[in-house]
Structures are given as structure tokens and as C-alpha cells.
Design an enzyme around this catalytic site. Sequence first.
Site, mmCIF file in Angstrom:
data_model
loop_
_atom_site.group_PDB
_atom_site.id
_atom_site.type_symbol
_atom_site.label_atom_id
_atom_site.label_comp_id
_atom_site.label_asym_id
_atom_site.label_seq_id
_atom_site.Cartn_x
_atom_site.Cartn_y
_atom_site.Cartn_z
ATOM 1 C CE LYS A 64 39.369 -95.326 -25.056
ATOM 2 N NZ LYS A 64 38.824 -95.873 -23.821
ATOM 3 C CB ALA A 124 48.333 -103.023 -21.849
#
Length: 275
Positions: A64, A124
Site C-alpha cells: 500500500k 500500523a
Amino acid sequence: MTGMLGHPVAENPIDLMFDAVYAHYDLPWQFWKSDIASEADLAHAVRALVPLGYRGVGITVPYKVAVIPMLDAIDDDVKAIGAANYVTVEQGRLIGHNNDGKGVVKAIEKVAPLRGQRVVMLGAGGAGRAMAAELAWAGAEQLTLITRRQEQGEEVAAMVTRVSGVPTTWQPWQGKVVLPEGTTLLMNATHLGCAPELEPVPLDWNSLAPGTVVVDVITNPRITPFLATARERGCPIVDGVEMLVQLAIQIFEQWTGITPDEAVFQRAVAEALGE
């Protein structure tokens, strides 16, 4: 042609869900999952999207962040968050978007309001950073990010504070996680609990206060060991399949121009999971 690029992708039911919805709306479209082994291969795959005739693709772990330099443009959410979870192909140009967090917010707010929540997020990565930002924008009072990688955790915490003004701190993940006192919402944003391994999340369950909202991003199985334990303890839960449905609805509309009925997506994903 639409699809998903990532590694791993085998257990994700997104292709079965999208294909069922395409069929419902009589669209001659298909969704292909592609397991991409490396960033070098990702670059080849991204360059091939336009000549292969793709309308768009989802981007999942671990790409991503890495995909961003490979795109022609990115939207404001990607600029703020620093990660993209889907791409649209517009007049031969690849445009990066991020609605990971928007799907999470919609799913959580079906169960509990986000305003005033004191959030702990485990992990995260690319999805987690988007979710943390959106939770803050939706009104969370405070966030604590617990990760094994200090550099990543501190960088994402600083980003969330910068883009939202919500105090966000990093805490090292060492052994069993002990939740900070006052935690009201706990989210697993890691791959722990995904089929087929079903690895447990190393959490000190005695540190989980009754009534804490417990959220998992895993889509297969719908009820992970993490969520099952939380439910046994009387906590309200939010599963990753609900998040997938909410973000998939938004992506479908962006790609096709059709505003779908949510019930169509819910039926499609339930069938994909054999429920």
C-alpha cells in the site's frame, strides 16, 4: 477487468464477492486476485494494468505504500495518509485512493460511536495507518499504536497527530500486550488470526475492561480467535468482513458509477464465506 494486487491474497473472499455483485448488476466484469511476490514484480504488474484493459485494482499488504511512486496521481487521502488501497484507471492514467479507514469507520459506527473513544491499535502497516487517521478524523479522543517496529510506529503516530490534531502515541510490542488503562476500543490491524494458521493475538486479556469495543481487520474467518475471546468476555465486536463490505461498496461505485444496494454485497460475501 478489475482485481487485487498483494501477498498473500488466497484467503481473501473479495473476488467472489465482487464477481457476485457484478453478476447481480448484469455487468460483464471480472475480478482477479494476483499474488505478487516482490516490489519488482509489483512494478511490472502496475505497468501492465492499462494495456491489459483494467478499470481498477485493489492494493493490499504489503504494497500500500510501495505502490505510490508507481502511480500517475494520488488523491488527498493518500497524500495525508501515505498509503493507497485501490487504484482507478482514468483515461490511461493510474490514480491512487485510500478508503481503508472509511470502511472501518462505517463498520464500527454500526456498533458504537467513535467520538470520545480511547483507541489502542495493534499494528500500523499500510491499512493500519489509514485506519488510525480515519478514526482520529471521526472523533476518537486519543490513539495508542502498539507495534514491534519502533520507526514505523513513531512515524504513523506522528502522521496521525499531524493530520488530525488528535494525540497519538507509540508503545513497543513486547511479549503479551497490556492495554493502557482507560482503553475503550481495541483494534487488531495485524495478520494474526488469519486462516489457515489462526495465530492468537498475544494479549493480556485481564487488561481488557468490560464493554471495550473490540475490532479485527481479518476477513477470513469472520470470527477470529481474537474476536471469539472478546465476545466470550461480553465485549461488543466488529469483524473484518463488515469493514470489507463497507469499503468494497465505495470502490464498486467508484469503478462502475453504480450505487449498489448494501444487501447485495452482504449476501455475496456471506455466500463467498460459505455462511
